[in-house]
Design a protein around this motif. Structure first.
Motif, PDB file in Angstrom:
ATOM      1  N   THR A 142       0.834  -1.205   0.000  1.00 17.41           N
ATOM      2  CA  THR A 142       0.000   0.000   0.000  1.00 17.41           C
ATOM      3  C   THR A 142       0.867   1.253   0.000  1.00 17.41           C
ATOM      4  O   THR A 142       1.832   1.343   0.760  1.00 17.41           O
ATOM      5  N   CYS A 143       0.499   2.226  -0.837  1.00 16.62           N
ATOM      6  CA  CYS A 143       1.203   3.509  -0.858  1.00 16.62           C
ATOM      7  C   CYS A 143       0.206   4.652  -0.717  1.00 16.62           C
ATOM      8  O   CYS A 143      -0.948   4.548  -1.151  1.00 16.62           O
ATOM      9  N   VAL A 144       0.652   5.711  -0.071  1.00 16.88           N
ATOM     10  CA  VAL A 144      -0.116   6.950   0.006  1.00 16.88           C
ATOM     11  C   VAL A 144       0.274   7.803  -1.188  1.00 16.88           C
ATOM     12  O   VAL A 144       1.459   7.970  -1.474  1.00 16.88           O
ATOM     13  N   PRO A 232      -6.702  11.523   2.916  1.00 17.22           N
ATOM     14  CA  PRO A 232      -5.601  10.727   2.362  1.00 17.22           C
ATOM     15  C   PRO A 232      -6.100   9.741   1.310  1.00 17.22           C
ATOM     16  O   PRO A 232      -7.190   9.188   1.415  1.00 17.22           O
ATOM     17  N   SER A 233      -5.298   9.546   0.272  1.00 16.78           N
ATOM     18  CA  SER A 233      -5.616   8.600  -0.796  1.00 16.78           C
ATOM     19  C   SER A 233      -4.529   7.529  -0.851  1.00 16.78           C
ATOM     20  O   SER A 233      -3.345   7.840  -0.719  1.00 16.78           O
ATOM     21  N   THR A 234      -4.937   6.299  -1.041  1.00 16.13           N
ATOM     22  CA  THR A 234      -3.983   5.191  -1.083  1.00 16.13           C
ATOM     23  C   THR A 234      -4.266   4.287  -2.274  1.00 16.13           C
ATOM     24  O   THR A 234      -5.388   4.242  -2.792  1.00 16.13           O
ATOM     25  N   THR A 236      -3.502   0.178  -3.231  1.00 19.07           N
ATOM     26  CA  THR A 236      -3.033  -1.129  -2.761  1.00 19.07           C
ATOM     27  C   THR A 236      -2.946  -2.087  -3.942  1.00 19.07           C
ATOM     28  O   THR A 236      -3.924  -2.282  -4.662  1.00 19.07           O
ATOM     29  N   TRP A 285       5.322   4.625   0.224  1.00 26.16           N
ATOM     30  CA  TRP A 285       4.869   3.292   0.624  1.00 26.16           C
ATOM     31  C   TRP A 285       4.756   3.211   2.144  1.00 26.16           C
ATOM     32  O   TRP A 285       5.649   3.629   2.867  1.00 26.16           O
ATOM     33  N   CYS A 286       3.627   2.668   2.616  1.00 23.09           N
ATOM     34  CA  CYS A 286       3.302   2.671   4.040  1.00 23.09           C
ATOM     35  C   CYS A 286       4.211   1.730   4.825  1.00 23.09           C
ATOM     36  O   CYS A 286       4.572   0.644   4.357  1.00 23.09           O
ATOM     37  N   GLU A 290       1.987   2.685   9.946  1.00 20.41           N
ATOM     38  CA  GLU A 290       1.139   3.621   9.201  1.00 20.41           C
ATOM     39  C   GLU A 290      -0.074   2.902   8.631  1.00 20.41           C
ATOM     40  O   GLU A 290      -1.198   3.415   8.674  1.00 20.41           O
ATOM     41  N   TRP A 291       0.154   1.717   8.059  1.00 20.55           N
ATOM     42  CA  TRP A 291      -0.954   0.953   7.493  1.00 20.55           C
ATOM     43  C   TRP A 291      -1.961   0.591   8.576  1.00 20.55           C
ATOM     44  O   TRP A 291      -3.177   0.688   8.378  1.00 20.55           O
ATOM     45  N   THR A 294      -4.490   3.413   9.810  1.00 20.00           N
ATOM     46  CA  THR A 294      -5.668   3.708   8.995  1.00 20.00           C
ATOM     47  C   THR A 294      -6.849   2.832   9.392  1.00 20.00           C
ATOM     48  O   THR A 294      -7.954   3.323   9.622  1.00 20.00           O
TER      49      THR A 294
END
Length: 496
Positions: A142-144, A232-234, A236, A285-286, A290-291, A294
């Motif tokens: 997963t990335c922000v 925030p937008s992610t 995956t 990248w989380c 951080e992941w 959320t």
């Protein structure tokens, strides 16, 4: 067109949900229901037992009718009844109530309702999180991301032309994912939640300033605390490492856990480059904490302030072993977790009239009648379809359409809706010929509030905003737990 004339912006339009089914609008579940209902009748007729056939027909008639008629969500009535019965059984056996088990916490394990002992939390050498699904042998990363702004809104800093260019770049990236056979699923999320100034407040308190200027600054912080909103937008990516190309890649990197992590890092590098070239301004990248923050913030929004207070510290975020809910109670059309109530929707229809890209801005910026942003998480789950398979599906759908047209010709003939289905097949095939890949996208939306009354108010506001965007939302009745967990914790689970 001369240089001085404004260029007309490209518009988008979506087709309605396909209604052709296997035959005459009846899908495979309906065909099975009708087939099972007819079978005992045929058995009695073959045995020349007319009375038995009549009795069997009377008994099996509801099952056949259930296959013919559909609910508002477009599923056969038989499947809806089965879903209700399954929920009733789960509720009677206590399966709709979840409480986290007490005992030692296993490091690196993620416990989620309905998915016990399924997920592990791994970490790459660079500190990025990898969610390992032991059941399906898939790894999710997963990335922000940040961009100048795809959504239409009065405060957007991007011009319509810039937004159009960004969307074109995004579609190029999506097309590349469809050609990478190891990519099993792509999940794009946008989360809207009240912001926090707790870090700024802590820093100001540490200064111990007094006087008129300090009072004015404190008032500004108080006002900001009520107005700030985070969105925030992610993205995956779920990589299938158990079959096909993904399995071969893992073996080429040494196999095992090390091979999976190496493949994930490789995918992170190529995706970062592709997104930056497409116009995104940030791709981060989380980490595991951080992941986890959320998902934890979604099920326990009251505790988000404490999580925000750790931003910038060594303990930023949440330990992934503690990310899951402490409790979850599921009802027909909502779910209650640690400190919040949630309602999960399925996006049943997209705009069927021409509209500008960015129409989902109406949903992203939805507000209650009090003027506060509706806390929600929008999740767009895409399944890549290889070009060869996509063309085969279109050919199969064309054959079904023609068969249905022949049956209908003896009656009223094909309708405008039938013709719209045919035109949609033409458009899909043309997109593939033009080089666009196919991602079968499905949208889910979770609305969250601290109290039940606030949930009803927030849902009403969201439904109005969605209608203004031309989007039809349907409550995922009897599937609230599954929908909430799949959206709150993007781990490549998807939905059936």
């Amino acid at each position: 067109m001369s240089a001085g004339e404004p260029r007309e912006l490209a518009k988008v339009q979506y087709a309605r949900r396909p209604t052709q089914g296997v035959i005459l609008g009846i899908d495979k579940h309906g065909v099975w229901s009708i087939g099972i209902a007819i079978f005992p009748v045929l058995v009695f007729l073959v045995a020349r037992n007319l009375l038995g056939a009549l009795v069997a027909a009377a008994i099996m008639a509801p099952l056949a009718a259930g296959g013919l008629f559909k609910t508002e969500a477009g599923i056969p009535l038989t499947m809806h009844v089965l879903k209700v019965l399954q929920f009733t059984r789960r509720k009677a056996t206590g399966m709709t109530k979840y409480r986290r088990k007490t005992g030692p916490i296993v490091k690196g394990h993620l416990e989620l309702p309905g998915h016990s002992n399924r997920f592990e939390i791994w970490e790459t050498e660079k500190g990025s999180v990898v969610i390992w699904d032991k059941r399906s042998q898939m790894a999710s990363i997963t990335c922000v991301v940040a961009s100048p702004g795809m959504a239409q809104h009065s405060v957007s800093v991007a011009t319509p032309e810039e937004r159009e260019g960004l969307i074109a770049g995004w579609m190029t990236v999506c097309g590349a994912w469809t050609r990478r056979q190891q990519i099993a699923r792509v999940t794009v999320q946008e989360r809207t939640r009240p912001g926090s100034v707790v870090v700024e407040q802590q820093q100001f308190d540490a200064l111990k300033k007094t006087g008129p200027l300090a009072e004015s600054y404190q008032q500004a912080l108080n006002l900001l605390a009520d107005e700030v909103v985070w969105r925030p937008s992610t993205i995956t990516l779920t990589i299938d490492t158990g079959t096909g190309a993904g399995r071969s890649l893992v073996k080429s990197h040494g196999g095992g856990k090390a091979g999976v992590l190496a493949v994930c890092e490789q995918e992170m590098g190529s995706t970062t480059e592709a997104l930056m070239q497409a116009g995104f301004t940030r791709v981060a990248w989380c980490t595991p904490r951080e992941w986890a923050a959320t998902g934890r913030g979604t099920v326990d929004p009251v505790g988000e302030t404490a999580i925000d207070a750790r931003i910038g510290s060594a303990f930023e975020g949440v330990a992934p072993e503690l990310a899951g809910p402490m409790s979850l109670d599921e009802d027909k059309d909502y779910a209650e977790t640690d400190s919040a109530f949630h309602r999960t929707y399925w996006v049943a229809e997209w705009p069927r009239i021409q509209t500008l890209p960015g129409f989902m801005g109406n949903v992203a910026f939805a507000e209650s009648h009090h003027g506060y942003a509706v806390r929600h998480t929008f999740s767009l789950v895409g399944k890549p379809v290889p070009m060869k398979d996509a063309l085969k599906r279109i050919a199969k759908d064309r054959k079904t359409w023609k068969q249905n047209a022949q049956f209908k010709q003896d009656r009223a003939g094909t309708t405008i809706a039938d013709n719209a289905d045919w035109l949609n097949l033409d458009a899909r095939e043309q997109d593939l010929i033009d080089g666009q890949g196919q991602l079968e996208f499905t949208g889910y939306l979770v609305v969250t509030a601290v109290t039940r009354d606030e949930l009803e108010e927030a849902c009403a506001a969201m439904e109005i905003s969605a209608a203004n965007a031309g989007v039809e939302l349907l409550v995922m009745s009897y599937e609230q737990q599954a929908g909430l967990i799949a959206v709150a914790y993007p781990a490549g689970m998807g939905m059936k």
